[in-house]
Design a protein around this motif. Sequence first.
Motif, PDB file in Angstrom:
ATOM      1  N   ASP A   1       0.858  -1.188   0.000  1.00 33.15           N
ATOM      2  CA  ASP A   1       0.000   0.000   0.000  1.00 33.15           C
ATOM      3  C   ASP A   1       0.896   1.239   0.000  1.00 33.15           C
ATOM      4  O   ASP A   1       1.738   1.400   0.883  1.00 33.15           O
ATOM      5  CB  ASP A   1      -0.909  -0.004   1.225  1.00 33.15           C
ATOM      6  N   ALA A   2       0.707   2.114  -0.981  1.00 30.05           N
ATOM      7  CA  ALA A   2       1.517   3.321  -1.098  1.00 30.05           C
ATOM      8  C   ALA A   2       1.163   4.351  -0.034  1.00 30.05           C
ATOM      9  O   ALA A   2       1.977   5.217   0.292  1.00 30.05           O
ATOM     10  CB  ALA A   2       1.368   3.924  -2.490  1.00 30.05           C
ATOM     11  N   ASP A   3      -0.058   4.287   0.514  1.00 32.28           N
ATOM     12  CA  ASP A   3      -0.505   5.246   1.531  1.00 32.28           C
ATOM     13  C   ASP A   3      -1.723   4.634   2.224  1.00 32.28           C
ATOM     14  O   ASP A   3      -2.830   4.690   1.706  1.00 32.28           O
ATOM     15  CB  ASP A   3      -0.861   6.580   0.878  1.00 32.28           C
ATOM     16  N   CYS A   4      -1.516   4.054   3.402  1.00 31.55           N
ATOM     17  CA  CYS A   4      -2.553   3.232   4.035  1.00 31.55           C
ATOM     18  C   CYS A   4      -3.801   3.984   4.471  1.00 31.55           C
ATOM     19  O   CYS A   4      -4.844   3.372   4.676  1.00 31.55           O
ATOM     20  CB  CYS A   4      -1.979   2.448   5.206  1.00 31.55           C
ATOM     21  N   ASP A   5      -3.748   5.317   4.599  1.00 35.08           N
ATOM     22  CA  ASP A   5      -4.975   6.043   4.950  1.00 35.08           C
ATOM     23  C   ASP A   5      -5.480   6.929   3.812  1.00 35.08           C
ATOM     24  O   ASP A   5      -6.465   7.655   3.961  1.00 35.08           O
ATOM     25  CB  ASP A   5      -4.811   6.856   6.232  1.00 35.08           C
ATOM     26  N   GLY A   6      -4.793   6.875   2.666  1.00 36.97           N
ATOM     27  CA  GLY A   6      -5.238   7.631   1.501  1.00 36.97           C
ATOM     28  C   GLY A   6      -5.017   9.120   1.601  1.00 36.97           C
ATOM     29  O   GLY A   6      -5.556   9.892   0.809  1.00 36.97           O
ATOM     30  N   GLY A   7      -4.219   9.574   2.549  1.00 41.63           N
ATOM     31  CA  GLY A   7      -4.005  10.998   2.769  1.00 41.63           C
ATOM     32  C   GLY A   7      -2.929  11.620   1.897  1.00 41.63           C
ATOM     33  O   GLY A   7      -2.599  12.783   2.060  1.00 41.63           O
ATOM     34  N   SER A   8      -2.360  10.855   0.985  1.00 35.51           N
ATOM     35  CA  SER A   8      -1.321  11.315   0.060  1.00 35.51           C
ATOM     36  C   SER A   8      -0.051  11.793   0.758  1.00 35.51           C
ATOM     37  O   SER A   8       0.737  12.520   0.191  1.00 35.51           O
ATOM     38  CB  SER A   8      -1.869  12.429  -0.856  1.00 35.51           C
ATOM     39  N   ASN A   9       0.145  11.426   1.999  1.00 32.84           N
ATOM     40  CA  ASN A   9       1.377  11.782   2.706  1.00 32.84           C
ATOM     41  C   ASN A   9       1.909  10.598   3.509  1.00 32.84           C
ATOM     42  O   ASN A   9       2.681  10.775   4.424  1.00 32.84           O
ATOM     43  CB  ASN A   9       1.133  12.964   3.648  1.00 32.84           C
TER      44      ASN A   9
ATOM     45  N   GLU B   1      -3.917   3.374  -3.462  1.00 25.75           N
ATOM     46  CA  GLU B   1      -3.579   3.657  -2.068  1.00 25.75           C
ATOM     47  C   GLU B   1      -4.806   3.427  -1.207  1.00 25.75           C
ATOM     48  O   GLU B   1      -5.926   3.402  -1.710  1.00 25.75           O
ATOM     49  CB  GLU B   1      -3.034   5.071  -1.893  1.00 25.75           C
ATOM     50  N   ASP B   2      -4.572   3.254   0.106  1.00 21.45           N
ATOM     51  CA  ASP B   2      -5.635   2.874   1.046  1.00 21.45           C
ATOM     52  C   ASP B   2      -6.432   1.701   0.470  1.00 21.45           C
ATOM     53  O   ASP B   2      -7.642   1.756   0.310  1.00 21.45           O
ATOM     54  CB  ASP B   2      -6.553   4.054   1.370  1.00 21.45           C
ATOM     55  N   LEU B   3      -5.716   0.627   0.179  1.00 21.28           N
ATOM     56  CA  LEU B   3      -6.329  -0.504  -0.509  1.00 21.28           C
ATOM     57  C   LEU B   3      -7.448  -1.174   0.283  1.00 21.28           C
ATOM     58  O   LEU B   3      -8.333  -1.776  -0.310  1.00 21.28           O
ATOM     59  CB  LEU B   3      -5.275  -1.548  -0.888  1.00 21.28           C
ATOM     60  N   ASP B   4      -7.434  -1.064   1.611  1.00 13.19           N
ATOM     61  CA  ASP B   4      -8.544  -1.645   2.379  1.00 13.19           C
ATOM     62  C   ASP B   4      -9.685  -0.640   2.558  1.00 13.19           C
ATOM     63  O   ASP B   4     -10.712  -0.962   3.151  1.00 13.19           O
ATOM     64  CB  ASP B   4      -8.076  -2.198   3.728  1.00 13.19           C
ATOM     65  N   GLU B   5      -9.512   0.565   2.055  1.00 14.07           N
ATOM     66  CA  GLU B   5     -10.537   1.609   2.013  1.00 14.07           C
ATOM     67  C   GLU B   5     -11.154   1.925   3.376  1.00 14.07           C
ATOM     68  O   GLU B   5     -12.324   2.256   3.473  1.00 14.07           O
ATOM     69  CB  GLU B   5     -11.618   1.256   0.989  1.00 14.07           C
ATOM     70  N   ASP B   6     -10.308   1.896   4.429  1.00 12.41           N
ATOM     71  CA  ASP B   6     -10.817   2.228   5.762  1.00 12.41           C
ATOM     72  C   ASP B   6     -10.425   3.640   6.206  1.00 12.41           C
ATOM     73  O   ASP B   6     -10.776   4.078   7.287  1.00 12.41           O
ATOM     74  CB  ASP B   6     -10.359   1.200   6.801  1.00 12.41           C
ATOM     75  N   LYS B   7      -9.672   4.345   5.353  1.00 11.49           N
ATOM     76  CA  LYS B   7      -9.204   5.706   5.636  1.00 11.49           C
ATOM     77  C   LYS B   7      -8.420   5.783   6.956  1.00 11.49           C
ATOM     78  O   LYS B   7      -8.398   6.806   7.623  1.00 11.49           O
ATOM     79  CB  LYS B   7     -10.362   6.705   5.625  1.00 11.49           C
ATOM     80  N   ALA B   8      -7.806   4.671   7.321  1.00 10.60           N
ATOM     81  CA  ALA B   8      -6.999   4.581   8.535  1.00 10.60           C
ATOM     82  C   ALA B   8      -5.875   3.581   8.291  1.00 10.60           C
ATOM     83  O   ALA B   8      -5.945   2.771   7.376  1.00 10.60           O
ATOM     84  CB  ALA B   8      -7.852   4.129   9.717  1.00 10.60           C
ATOM     85  N   CYS B   9      -4.868   3.635   9.102  1.00  6.94           N
ATOM     86  CA  CYS B   9      -3.769   2.673   9.024  1.00  6.94           C
ATOM     87  C   CYS B   9      -3.962   1.655  10.140  1.00  6.94           C
ATOM     88  O   CYS B   9      -3.371   1.759  11.206  1.00  6.94           O
ATOM     89  CB  CYS B   9      -2.433   3.401   9.130  1.00  6.94           C
ATOM     90  N   ASN B  10      -4.836   0.697   9.878  1.00  9.23           N
ATOM     91  CA  ASN B  10      -5.212  -0.312  10.862  1.00  9.23           C
ATOM     92  C   ASN B  10      -4.947  -1.691  10.253  1.00  9.23           C
ATOM     93  O   ASN B  10      -5.641  -2.093   9.324  1.00  9.23           O
ATOM     94  CB  ASN B  10      -6.687  -0.145  11.231  1.00  9.23           C
ATOM     95  N   TYR B  11      -3.944  -2.399  10.790  1.00  8.76           N
ATOM     96  CA  TYR B  11      -3.534  -3.689  10.245  1.00  8.76           C
ATOM     97  C   TYR B  11      -2.733  -4.434  11.311  1.00  8.76           C
ATOM     98  O   TYR B  11      -2.439  -3.876  12.365  1.00  8.76           O
ATOM     99  CB  TYR B  11      -2.696  -3.494   8.972  1.00  8.76           C
ATOM    100  N   HIS B  12      -2.355  -5.676  11.027  1.00  7.74           N
ATOM    101  CA  HIS B  12      -1.618  -6.497  11.995  1.00  7.74           C
ATOM    102  C   HIS B  12      -0.112  -6.243  11.964  1.00  7.74           C
ATOM    103  O   HIS B  12       0.545  -6.291  13.005  1.00  7.74           O
ATOM    104  CB  HIS B  12      -1.847  -7.982  11.738  1.00  7.74           C
ATOM    105  N   ALA B  13       0.437  -6.024  10.773  1.00 11.68           N
ATOM    106  CA  ALA B  13       1.886  -5.879  10.652  1.00 11.68           C
ATOM    107  C   ALA B  13       2.218  -5.053   9.421  1.00 11.68           C
ATOM    108  O   ALA B  13       1.452  -5.016   8.454  1.00 11.68           O
ATOM    109  CB  ALA B  13       2.547  -7.258  10.554  1.00 11.68           C
TER     110      ALA B  13
END
Length: 134
Positions: free
Chosen positions: A10-18, A36-48
Amino acid sequence: LEADQYLYYDADCDGGSNGTKRWLIDSDMPNPTVTEDLDEDKACNYHARLNTENTSVLPSAGTWQVWCGLGWVDTVLHLDNTGIWPHVDGQDESTVLELQGQFSKHDCSEQEALNSLQFELQGTTAGGFPWYKA
């Protein structure tokens, strides 16, 4: 952990372009049609996560940051492949990767279920990266 786990870039996990470019292990299925934000949750929430600027290949080993209840813990993880290592250009991709790590060593027993997961290639994302499901 949920039954399905995913491994993807993921190039940007929350889609904020930064954000920081990284490989992720997540229980949310990625949308392969976005970059970017491939899980489309607008947050950086993952296991690892494994932060990396080198996007040419998925590293076979590295120090990942793994969520362990109260915070992130550095954990060496290995991805053992059953064939040729995946390349971003979509050529010669391995079909199965096995995750190996020492989660209990770092007081991270809630993530031990990740150990020995078999990730199977599902396709390629819009960014040109392979993504996997376990």
